[in-house]
Enzyme design. Structure first.
Site, mmCIF file in Angstrom:
data_model
loop_
_atom_site.group_PDB
_atom_site.id
_atom_site.type_symbol
_atom_site.label_atom_id
_atom_site.label_comp_id
_atom_site.label_asym_id
_atom_site.label_seq_id
_atom_site.Cartn_x
_atom_site.Cartn_y
_atom_site.Cartn_z
ATOM 1 N N CYS A 84 3.031 4.342 -1.015
ATOM 2 C CA CYS A 84 3.160 5.773 -1.327
ATOM 3 C C CYS A 84 1.821 6.348 -1.806
ATOM 4 C CB CYS A 84 4.269 6.022 -2.339
ATOM 5 S SG CYS A 84 4.169 5.044 -3.846
ATOM 6 N N ASN A 85 1.094 5.592 -2.605
ATOM 7 C CA ASN A 85 -0.236 6.056 -3.004
ATOM 8 C C ASN A 85 -1.175 6.063 -1.804
ATOM 9 O OD1 ASN A 85 0.525 6.082 -5.779
ATOM 10 N ND2 ASN A 85 0.206 3.872 -5.868
#
Lengths: 342, 342, 342, 342
Positions: free
Chosen positions: C149-150
């Protein structure tokens, strides 16, 4: 010469709160800290907010040297506490923050905590730690049992009403909102930020919460007859603070007067003007309790709202207040820290 | 005999924080409180968390009696502050918490604050209030200008690196996370709980934030050449705390050593072991600053992270620390309050 | 006729988010749900917010019947995922949300995840799931590896800048603010509400966060030379949302143009007008990404800020977008849900 | 062909929530948006989370073209609403979200809202919008008055108990916990993040909250005798969600059965198994209501807990559900969005 004290179970929130308050206490010195699973660690590793303090490292209780220690705070889990305290030196004063010595009747203990008490003699000896109502006994006690944080909040709101006979004893409803630090540092799914923040829900409803044992014991003793209240706690998405909303039947002005009169001389109990109701934010970080009373459009109904910080006045602050009495120190010593807002 | 102090602008958050800290200060007594729009009110009405204190009622500044007052804290808005301070008795020591006297150059003030300064002489007289770097001047000063809270955080992380010449002065990036109480009690849509909680966003990006004026002034003076940093603040969904993440080019160990050496004797500045990085939670409610340094997988890059409480060390705590010096009191008096966690 | 899908690992947050989105998806039907430790339970017990849905009970993966299932979402932990996927029927399309198939080079996998990969053949076959950059490959793939997600957030901000050659590749700093749900439902002390709320801190700093493996792989491939960025994530006291603040050297207008041009035709990527910067609150609960660009007072410096919801576009939303492509459905099907604010 | 609708007062939270839900509604098209102070602005400027939508710009109501508009949602403040609606074209269907048409008795309106009603004829015409209890009237109505969000929550918990005659009508206590978005986007000190987060307090206690007008009207009508309840709302530090804890005297099983029976066929009302109690988190972002019942250790006491999202089912979701009925659309159209958790 400060009084030498030890903290057993210093790696939990109430342990850390004891250290926080004692950090600026004028007459106590921490000479021992236990933390079973974290033995060997420095307090600064377990609680980085305490790293400016010079503190002993955490050790196992069995390795602690109690010579020279005058008083021990015991911030251990239920059940563990009674076994540990039973084995402590007899000359050591003890303030226990667990639930183990709150109930005087072994049968009640077993009913609410699910197993027989392992130190029944101590249970009898222990004094219930609601300072403003047991001050003299606490001053003379060797073992004081800290109250439940919800139990303290509810009692501050209700006890004077029973004492003053201004309410119907058969219809007391306590709807309580409890900050999450009261649940401790234990790893439970419902205590995760992702689960808890952004909403609320009731728990232990319907007469199942263990603090009812304390309410039953104390209110029945006060009223000299059985008193059973309804009690529904709700878990709140904030860390510190308990708000007790109490619905009673009685004259609101009489209710307010009973509280104002009872607490007029108490440093930590502030009864607001009639109609004003408190916020948990106004007591967070402090040993103060704010109490307000409102009437209702329905005659003969009153609402009492009490707010305190569960970690401070509801637990570690109360413990230090009791320790002050037991050590012959000024009762308010170290406890006049102002609430932190915002 | 405590020193008599007054607080101008006591109805905002920094005003309330001054009162909170002074509540347990051993050598200060609050004899006057001003609050223009709330004149006539008791402090307990404006800030119920302070209701246990015996305090003077709020009054208008023009109605205040400064005879006997030794020092005034001025927690008024920008621009108002300079006009008020100009008219105060000359023998009164003043710690200003506004932005009005932070910049020494009138042109810089006008550039960042958009209008000419109304008290240029005082501006020259004022001493910049970053205690650990202006201690001697503060001790001798009549007027001390409190720093910006972001400016303080950034400077604690960066100043020793400039002093020790261990970083590239042309490539300093400060990514800052700021708790919302820094924005004060003003009614703005983006400060509402419904707008602010549950997320984050940058603001005043791209070199527009006014605290850059302080960075420019101080870093350039230290380096004896112009220094311009990049600075991006982000508004955080919590009330207290600033975290400064600083990206610099230099040897990480040298960076850590510069900080550790510089702050070795400072009570309120804690440099963590190399590699450990701080949390705002560990300093909230206190006058402490935690600073950590990490290297990066890319050689020659270091990350410095500093955390403090914007209302305490970043503003009101700093102000009291400076006032202690100005009044000849122990510098740490009243300021050893431990952080509040959780 | 809806496409029949199964979700492996449905008792975690990404699993629940898949169910949430698919609940109103016009062309998918959930026919199987696995949850190892919670096998036998109804989804409504594990996630009460889904109780209005008619869903299969949770079962063990080995008990699942994959006949008729066209596609499986695999929301299992790292390492578990590769072993499970290796043993799934070969005709089953798979979207994996774990880290197991993101890195194409087995050595890189071992370097970042600490042990050899157990399904190297599949690792080679897997397509990297950053939809807007691998659309054609995803459409044809059997196994798609969801991105970190990052990693997704950073890439949305940076990839077009590398493609357009508008920045210095040797000086890219990504300061990231990550909502806590990205850490999943695991029981860790630092994820408790009492520990996490009310403050922030960095973690996995200095080039140690595993998502750097993805940045390295993708940026180096794009640039056709090694690219190494600095990356410091900070844990945020909110549940959903990632904000990536990227500091680059390049012309801000060129940077903005590169992003605006690259995403002009993309439904889920919104590039804000030059100078406007996004908030995580504006994308929470949705599959949208907001990206803004600011210049700096220092010429030649640009700041790119990207915001997305880590559970939606950063994970489960992305997975469904990819599944839509793999199943030949409209790419945006089920994903046009508007963000939830406030 | 979608139904053309307009939203008056689109710059507040209920306006934004209408847009959010209608964004994926299969049969409504937004053709007009009003926002008085923000006329001329794009919705994306006022609510960046809606920027992916193609929407008309905000305009003043007097500039709106209602030709072709079938239905208007009116999300204006109290008092404004009645004047605006009075002047709308007579053939326009209207769903009002304000308090203006909730009370049928002009005297009651004046009592609770402090001034005479300006559109008494419309007041009589308006149908009370609690969908599940006024479905047929709503289907035929031209003007529907959305309920108060607290009023809806309390009624969902209590109405079936009155209908089924299973409780004492003279002893109903509603302790309510209300998320802050219910207070709207207005600039009030107590709604600031710094003031509100981290704690709770009661407000409008003692029978003074305006939603009591609705409870009185509806419960008295149902019971065919005057019914007055106690109602204490508490402001919660979260954005969405209302939890109503209702204390009644009656048999808990009968109470549960009355609710389960009454809502058995209702799509949006979920009655949990006896003893299970809901959380606001499980309904946030959705049109669902969760209701649970617990007994108490005191016989003859029951606790009913209801949870809904004040902006959705408590306001804008309810409005769309009613509009669906008025337009002859499937009642649940656009409203099956799953709650967003975490």
């Amino acid at each position: 010469m400060p009084h030498k004290i030890a903290i057993l179970g210093a790696s939990g929130y109430t342990g850390a709160e004891l250290v926080r308050i004692i950090a600026t206490h004028p007459a106590m010195e921490i000479v021992g800290l236990s933390g079973d699973r974290k033995a060997g660690m420095e307090m600064a590793e377990v609680f980085p907010h305490l790293r400016h303090l010079t503190l002993p490292a955490l050790e196992k209780i069995e390795d602690m040297d109690f010579s020279g220690v005058e008083l021990a705070f015991c911030a251990l889990p239920h059940a563990t506490s009674q076994a540990v305290i039973r084995d402590l030196p007899r000359n050591l004063k003890v303030v226990d923050l667990s639930a183990d010595f709150r109930l005087r009747d072994p049968a009640e203990y077993e009913k609410w905590y699910g197993k027989p008490h392992a130190a029944v003699e101590l249970q009898k000896e222990a004094v219930y730690g609601l300072t403003e109502f047991y001050r003299d006994e606490i001053r003379a006690a060797r073992l004081v049992a800290g109250t439940g944080c919800n139990a303290a909040t509810g009692q501050y709101a209700i006890r004077p009403l029973i004492e003053a006979s201004v309410i119907d004893l058969d219809d007391i409803i306590l709807d309580l909102k409890a900050g999450v630090s009261g649940a401790g540092r234990s790893l439970k799914e419902n205590l995760l930020h992702a689960e808890l923040s952004g909403g609320t829900h009731p728990y232990s409803a319907g007469g199942t919460h263990r603090h009812l044992g304390e309410f039953d014991q104390e209110f029945s003793k006060l009223a000299d007859r059985p008193v059973r209240i309804q009690f529904t706690p709700h878990l709140m998405p904030f860390n510190r603070g308990i708000l007790a909303t109490v619905y009673v039947k009685g004259d609101p002005q009489a209710v307010h007067k009973a509280l104002a009169d009872r607490y007029a001389a108490e440093v930590f109990l502030e009864v607001l003007p009639f109609g004003a109701l408190p916020s948990t934010r106004s007591v967070a970080g402090s040993n103060f309790v704010h109490i307000g009373v409102s009437g209702d459009r329905i005659a003969g109904r009153a609402i009492v709202v009490a707010a305190l910080d569960n970690l401070a006045k509801g637990s570690s602050g109360q413990a230090i207040q009791n320790a002050n009495l037991m050590l012959g120190i000024e009762e308010t010593a170290g406890l006049m820290l102002a609430p932190v807002f915002p």
